[in-house]
Design an enzyme around this catalytic site. Structure first.
Site, PDB file in Angstrom:
ATOM      1  N   GLU A   1       0.824  -1.202   0.000  1.00 57.44           N
ATOM      2  CA  GLU A   1       0.000   0.000   0.000  1.00 57.44           C
ATOM      3  C   GLU A   1       0.864   1.260   0.000  1.00 57.44           C
ATOM      4  OE1 GLU A   1      -4.238  -0.718   1.920  1.00 57.44           O
ATOM      5  OE2 GLU A   1      -3.089   0.610   3.203  1.00 57.44           O
TER       6      GLU A   1
ATOM      7  N   HIS B   1       7.509 -26.936  -1.313  1.00 50.69           N
ATOM      8  CA  HIS B   1       6.851 -28.069  -1.970  1.00 50.69           C
ATOM      9  C   HIS B   1       5.702 -27.621  -2.861  1.00 50.69           C
ATOM     10  CE1 HIS B   1       9.080 -31.050   0.485  1.00 50.69           C
ATOM     11  NE2 HIS B   1       9.210 -29.979   1.240  1.00 50.69           N
TER      12      HIS B   1
ATOM     13  N   LYS C   1     -14.141   0.246  -4.100  1.00 51.38           N
ATOM     14  CA  LYS C   1     -15.256   0.630  -3.215  1.00 51.38           C
ATOM     15  C   LYS C   1     -16.311   1.405  -3.995  1.00 51.38           C
ATOM     16  CE  LYS C   1     -12.354   1.142   0.877  1.00 51.38           C
ATOM     17  NZ  LYS C   1     -11.799   2.095   1.821  1.00 51.38           N
TER      18      LYS C   1
END
Ligand code: PA5
Length: 448
Positions: free
Chosen positions: A288, A309, A423
């Protein structure tokens, strides 16, 4: 020696030491921008002096509230998202037994909620809380973030039904702005105990405020030691410490030197599963702060040896845009030895008598050598042990390095304009008043 160490020896396969040290002047200028408050985003520098400015009384107040909640709760639900939960989750997971949630006599259990909009998760949480004695800590600086706000709605109503409005109010603590926002208004009108998120501290830099410290104290962790560690990191990373002795400067310079060589992705690696959420906190901090204006290192994370793995193949031989930063802990808290097996069917008796930590360390050293030989340079960061002091140290160290690194990249590390885009669309699609026109356009575009 008892200190955080940054070792760059495994990046010199790609960048010369001179190329890292070439950033010394730039980083020194950035140190001054921070300390003099003259750089981009300087109205959000409250985190810079938090470890030394937090008072004994403030810490006592947090500890006192934590003890009260511990005494009246078998479960404490921490409601928050992003910077309003990741620091606390990182510290609690790093510093608790891996099996705390399964240990019946360790109370209260700490549960995080409001960090997604998952219906099943929150419905299951309500089912669980039906028979529990619980409290709520709701954390939101803005007070209007959708995820924690709607989660708090349901929890508040649930708790009020369970114990009545007055008792519920005594079991709810709100951490929010001093005077603004919906949560402040609600907390004041309902008479909740509150703590303040300072105006000049952004979410991802807020772990050393009550946002992080209250949940950490509720988990029974020594926040005085945590702040002590952060204070030492503050001293060790200040502009008065020479570049080559300053871990935040070295780390910030190294990652920028690697970025300039085309390494666009940094993978934070741990060999200790308890550090998983420290990586999640670090990802938010760097992602951010730096990902803007078309620039920034993409922060990723893996837990080794587990992810060797699954992700090991890509890291070893995939696209060469990666570098790693291995965060390791020198001293384990326990002792466990590989036993001998007379049948030796797995052919592993050569490990008999060795500690797991020795096997883990050899896996770590072998991995770093293989990855750096394979074109993935590796910065190594180590701390002596996983303790409140060293977790506090790490928090401040990474915050300081992140700010220096962001300035070196040329961005404002303290804003996050990009998080609004989703948003706006979500509100438009959900019919928020004022978003009708956007909603119509978006529905058409999405064929809804
Ligand atoms: O770092 C940030 O600013 C964000 O991650 C916020 O912490 C997050 O969006 C939560 O915001 P708020 O505390 O206002 O609910």
């Amino acid at each position: 020696m008892n200190q955080l160490k940054v070792d760059l020896s495994n990046i010199y396969t790609l960048v010369a030491k001179d190329e890292v040290f070439a950033l010394k002047t730039k980083i020194a200028q950035n140190q001054l921008l921070l300390e003099q408050g003259t750089g981009k985003g300087s109205d959000f520098l409250g985190w810079l002096n938090l470890p030394s400015s937090i008072t004994k009384e403030q810490l006592y107040d947090i500890q006192h509230t934590a003890s009260e909640l511990r005494a009246k709760s078998d479960v404490v639900v921490i409601v928050g998202i992003g910077g309003s939960y990741l620091g606390a989750k990182a510290a609690i997971d790093s510093l608790s037994s891996s099996f705390t949630q399964l240990t019946e006599d360790v109370l209260p259990k700490i549960i995080f909620a409001g960090n997604s909009i998952c219906e099943d998760y929150h419905a299951e949480l309500l089912e669980l809380l039906e028979t529990k004695r619980y409290s709520i800590v709701v954390i939101s600086k803005s007070g209007t973030t959708t995820e924690p706000a709607i989660t708090f709605r349901v929890l508040k109503q649930h708790l009020e039904r369970q114990v009545g409005k007055t008792e519920a109010a005594s079991r709810i603590v709100a951490i929010t702005d001093l005077s603004k926002g919906a949560l402040r208004k609600l907390a004041d009108s309902e008479g909740y105990r509150t703590f303040v998120i300072p105006d000049d501290v952004g979410g991802r830099f807020s772990v050393l405020t009550p946002v992080g410290l209250l949940p950490i104290a509720i988990a029974g962790i020594d926040i005085v030691k945590l702040v002590e560690g952060a204070r030492k990191a503050m001293d060790d990373t200040s502009s008065s410490v020479a570049f080559d002795q300053n871990p935040a400067c070295i780390y910030a310079a190294a990652r920028n030197a690697l970025y300039q060589k085309g390494k666009k992705v940094e993978i934070l690696v741990n060999f200790t599963p308890r550090l998983h959420y420290l990586t999640e906190w670090w990802k938010q901090l760097f992602g951010e702060s730096e990902g803007k204006e078309g620039k920034g290192i993409f922060p990723a994370g893996v837990d080794f040896t587990t992810d060797l793995h699954s992700m090991g193949q890509y890291i070893q031989e995939g696209e060469r845009m990666l570098f790693e930063t291995v965060l390791s802990v020198e001293k384990p808290s326990h002792r466990l030895v590989v036993p001998d097996d007379p049948d030796n069917l797995d052919q592993l008796n050569f490990l008999s008598g060795k500690r797991f930590s020795e096997v883990n360390l050899m896996a770590q050293m072998g991995t770093i050598a293989a990855h750096s030989d394979g074109g993935v340079p590796c910065i190594s960061i180590s701390i002596p042990e996983l303790s409140p002091y060293w977790v506090g140290y790490l928090f401040y160290f990474f915050e300081r390095a992140c700010a220096l690194s962001g300035y070196t990249l040329g961005v404002n590390p303290f804003d996050q304009p990009g998080v609004e885009a989703y948003k706006r669309n979500m509100f438009a699609l959900l019919g928020k008043p004022g978003y009708e026109a956007d909603g119509r356009k978006l529905r058409e575009k999405l064929g809804l």
